[in-house]
Design an enzyme around this catalytic site. Structure first.
Site, PDB file in Angstrom:
ATOM      1  N   VAL A   1       0.819  -1.225   0.000  1.00 26.66           N
ATOM      2  CA  VAL A   1       0.000   0.000   0.000  1.00 26.66           C
ATOM      3  C   VAL A   1       0.850   1.272   0.000  1.00 26.66           C
ATOM      4  O   VAL A   1       0.321   2.362  -0.195  1.00 26.66           O
ATOM      5  CB  VAL A   1      -1.010   0.023   1.169  1.00 26.66           C
ATOM      6  CG1 VAL A   1      -1.955  -1.157   1.098  1.00 26.66           C
ATOM      7  CG2 VAL A   1      -0.298   0.091   2.521  1.00 26.66           C
TER       8      VAL A   1
ATOM      9  N   SER B   1      -5.744   4.908  15.601  1.00 27.91           N
ATOM     10  CA  SER B   1      -5.318   4.175  16.799  1.00 27.91           C
ATOM     11  C   SER B   1      -5.474   5.095  17.994  1.00 27.91           C
ATOM     12  O   SER B   1      -5.431   6.326  17.839  1.00 27.91           O
ATOM     13  CB  SER B   1      -3.845   3.769  16.670  1.00 27.91           C
ATOM     14  OG  SER B   1      -3.332   3.352  17.923  1.00 27.91           O
TER      15      SER B   1
ATOM     16  N   TYR C   1       4.636   6.161  13.998  1.00 29.57           N
ATOM     17  CA  TYR C   1       3.311   5.519  14.005  1.00 29.57           C
ATOM     18  C   TYR C   1       2.261   6.479  14.561  1.00 29.57           C
ATOM     19  O   TYR C   1       1.211   6.695  13.940  1.00 29.57           O
ATOM     20  CB  TYR C   1       3.383   4.245  14.852  1.00 29.57           C
ATOM     21  CG  TYR C   1       2.090   3.467  14.960  1.00 29.57           C
ATOM     22  CD1 TYR C   1       1.648   2.670  13.911  1.00 29.57           C
ATOM     23  CD2 TYR C   1       1.308   3.510  16.117  1.00 29.57           C
ATOM     24  CE1 TYR C   1       0.469   1.933  14.010  1.00 29.57           C
ATOM     25  CE2 TYR C   1       0.134   2.785  16.225  1.00 29.57           C
ATOM     26  CZ  TYR C   1      -0.281   1.992  15.173  1.00 29.57           C
ATOM     27  OH  TYR C   1      -1.459   1.273  15.269  1.00 29.57           O
ATOM     28  N   ALA C   2       2.555   7.078  15.729  1.00 22.44           N
ATOM     29  CA  ALA C   2       1.591   8.006  16.340  1.00 22.44           C
ATOM     30  C   ALA C   2       1.333   9.193  15.413  1.00 22.44           C
ATOM     31  O   ALA C   2       0.190   9.642  15.267  1.00 22.44           O
ATOM     32  CB  ALA C   2       2.115   8.476  17.697  1.00 22.44           C
TER      33      ALA C   2
ATOM     34  N   LYS D   1      -0.967   8.181  12.600  1.00 20.07           N
ATOM     35  CA  LYS D   1      -2.356   7.994  13.034  1.00 20.07           C
ATOM     36  C   LYS D   1      -3.035   9.349  13.281  1.00 20.07           C
ATOM     37  O   LYS D   1      -4.219   9.529  12.971  1.00 20.07           O
ATOM     38  CB  LYS D   1      -2.408   7.093  14.275  1.00 20.07           C
ATOM     39  CG  LYS D   1      -1.924   5.654  14.024  1.00 20.07           C
ATOM     40  CD  LYS D   1      -2.751   4.950  12.949  1.00 20.07           C
ATOM     41  CE  LYS D   1      -2.363   3.502  12.767  1.00 20.07           C
ATOM     42  NZ  LYS D   1      -3.151   2.816  11.718  1.00 20.07           N
TER      43      LYS D   1
HETATM   44  N1  NAD Z   1      -3.978  -4.610  17.062  1.00 18.04           N
HETATM   45  C1  NAD Z   1      -4.030  -3.486  17.766  1.00 18.04           C
HETATM   46  O1  NAD Z   1      -3.887  -3.517  18.999  1.00 18.04           O
HETATM   47  C2  NAD Z   1      -4.295  -2.169  17.073  1.00 18.04           C
HETATM   48  C3  NAD Z   1      -4.519  -1.046  17.891  1.00 18.04           C
HETATM   49  C4  NAD Z   1      -4.766   0.184  17.290  1.00 18.04           C
HETATM   50  C5  NAD Z   1      -4.795   0.288  15.915  1.00 18.04           C
HETATM   51  N2  NAD Z   1      -4.578  -0.808  15.148  1.00 18.04           N
HETATM   52  C6  NAD Z   1      -4.638  -0.620  13.690  1.00 18.04           C
HETATM   53  O2  NAD Z   1      -5.477  -1.577  13.098  1.00 18.04           O
HETATM   54  C7  NAD Z   1      -5.011  -1.854  11.775  1.00 18.04           C
HETATM   55  C8  NAD Z   1      -4.892  -3.357  11.579  1.00 18.04           C
HETATM   56  O3  NAD Z   1      -3.953  -3.861  12.499  1.00 18.04           O
HETATM   57  P1  NAD Z   1      -3.969  -5.380  12.996  1.00 18.04           P
HETATM   58  O4  NAD Z   1      -3.775  -5.325  14.455  1.00 18.04           O
HETATM   59  O5  NAD Z   1      -5.135  -6.092  12.440  1.00 18.04           O
HETATM   60  O6  NAD Z   1      -2.574  -5.865  12.357  1.00 18.04           O
HETATM   61  P2  NAD Z   1      -2.137  -7.238  11.684  1.00 18.04           P
HETATM   62  O7  NAD Z   1      -0.650  -7.240  11.824  1.00 18.04           O
HETATM   63  O8  NAD Z   1      -2.909  -8.391  12.210  1.00 18.04           O
HETATM   64  O9  NAD Z   1      -2.538  -7.018  10.156  1.00 18.04           O
HETATM   65  C9  NAD Z   1      -1.963  -6.022   9.371  1.00 18.04           C
HETATM   66  C10 NAD Z   1      -1.994  -6.476   7.930  1.00 18.04           C
HETATM   67  O10 NAD Z   1      -1.459  -5.417   7.139  1.00 18.04           O
HETATM   68  C11 NAD Z   1      -0.609  -5.985   6.168  1.00 18.04           C
HETATM   69  N3  NAD Z   1       0.380  -5.008   5.732  1.00 18.04           N
HETATM   70  C12 NAD Z   1       1.399  -4.478   6.444  1.00 18.04           C
HETATM   71  N4  NAD Z   1       2.116  -3.660   5.674  1.00 18.04           N
HETATM   72  C13 NAD Z   1       1.530  -3.667   4.439  1.00 18.04           C
HETATM   73  C14 NAD Z   1       1.814  -3.021   3.213  1.00 18.04           C
HETATM   74  N5  NAD Z   1       2.863  -2.206   3.097  1.00 18.04           N
HETATM   75  N6  NAD Z   1       1.005  -3.248   2.159  1.00 18.04           N
HETATM   76  C15 NAD Z   1      -0.057  -4.084   2.276  1.00 18.04           C
HETATM   77  N7  NAD Z   1      -0.361  -4.736   3.404  1.00 18.04           N
HETATM   78  C16 NAD Z   1       0.426  -4.529   4.479  1.00 18.04           C
HETATM   79  C17 NAD Z   1       0.042  -7.169   6.864  1.00 18.04           C
HETATM   80  O11 NAD Z   1       0.570  -8.103   5.923  1.00 18.04           O
HETATM   81  C18 NAD Z   1      -1.113  -7.723   7.668  1.00 18.04           C
HETATM   82  O12 NAD Z   1      -1.846  -8.691   6.953  1.00 18.04           O
HETATM   83  C19 NAD Z   1      -3.708  -1.074  11.611  1.00 18.04           C
HETATM   84  O13 NAD Z   1      -3.970   0.142  10.950  1.00 18.04           O
HETATM   85  C20 NAD Z   1      -3.284  -0.792  13.034  1.00 18.04           C
HETATM   86  O14 NAD Z   1      -2.471   0.348  13.136  1.00 18.04           O
HETATM   87  C21 NAD Z   1      -4.331  -2.037  15.685  1.00 18.04           C
END
Ligand code: NAD
Length: 244
Positions: free
Chosen positions: A63, A139, A152-153, A156
């Protein structure tokens, strides 16, 4: 069913929150383009949707890469003729003090997390009819954060500002854009986080499941949220209300 006849693009659909969102949208009638860098995860999501008699396809895409984002959008349009929903979920983190952070790492995090929103919006919106919706994953780190995750922060915080500003450009087109800001969610991203492993970032007592966040994403992406745009829904089990 809320996504009957709708075409949905979900980045990060190969794991965690993105995967739960793909499955929920497909279960509610959507045709889902599962976008991810990881083809194994993306293929697994497509298989699970097929097993449940849903409709989806996989697009391998970094992406952070403009040509690959455009190709993914074009694939959805080629397959299904339009786009009704875009969920910008894929993201990454780095763990370093700012003074030690290589410039390339800053560019990479901002490219994958924030510029990707711009790219998916730029290429998708011309194919989105009235009533369409975009949901971006923010986030709680946009609101309260810890050390060593500043890129990251920052990304977001930028995602939320992007939605506020772009909502005004989208209003005349009758397209909505919102963010969901999760707290700690039971996914690989949480458990691979060194700050969580070391206890610098405490997560006890408020850990959600990917399906809890997918429910909020699907609400904002659906017509039920037709009067909501330019804002952020915090879905954190009350985490931001608790004193550290
Ligand atoms: N898990 C948490 O605690 C949490 C908390 C706050 C926010 N988030 C946000 O939620 C969203 C999803 O996170 P998650 O926890 O499901 O993570 P995850 O690691 O389970 O999934 C993330 C997915 O994104 C894909 N990805 C990473 N870089 C990529 C790239 N350059 N191009 C295409 N795909 C890519 C990965 O392959 C993976 O399948 C993110 O935006 C994350 O910042 C997660």
């Amino acid at each position: 069913m809320r996504f009957d006849g709708k075409v949905c693009i979900v980045s990060g659909g190969g794991s965690g929150i993105g995967k739960a969102t793909c499955k929920r949208m497909a279960a509610e009638g959507g045709s889902v383009l599962v976008v991810d860098l990881d083809s194994k995860g993306g293929d697994a999501t497509v298989q699970e949707i097929a097993d449940a008699k849903g409709q989806s396809a996989f697009a391998q895409c970094d992406v952070g890469n403009p040509a690959q984002v455009k190709a993914a959008v074009d694939l959805a349009v080629q397959k299904w003729g339009k786009i009704n929903v875009v969920v910008n979920d894929a993201a990454m983190m780095t763990f370093s003090p700012i003074v030690d952070l290589p410039e390339a790492d800053w560019d990479k995090v901002l490219g994958v997390n924030l510029r990707s929103m711009f790219l998916f919006c730029k290429y998708s919106v011309p194919h989105m009819p009235q009533g369409s919706a975009i949901v971006n994953l923010s986030s709680v780190h946009a609101h309260e954060t810890t050390k060593n995750v500043v890129p990251y922060a920052s990304s977001k915080g930028g995602i939320e500002a992007f939605a506020r500003g772009f909502s005004e450009e989208l209003a005349p087109l009758k397209i909505r854009i919102n963010c969901v800001a999760p707290g700690a969610v039971n996914t690989p991203m949480l458990w691979n986080n060194p700050n969580v492993k070391s206890g610098v970032e405490k997560v006890e007592g408020a850990i959600g499941e990917p399906e809890d966040i997918a429910a909020a994403i699907c609400f904002l992406a659906s017509d039920e949220a037709r009067f909501i745009t330019g804002t952020t829904l915090i879905v954190d089990g009350g985490r931001l209300d608790i004193l550290p």
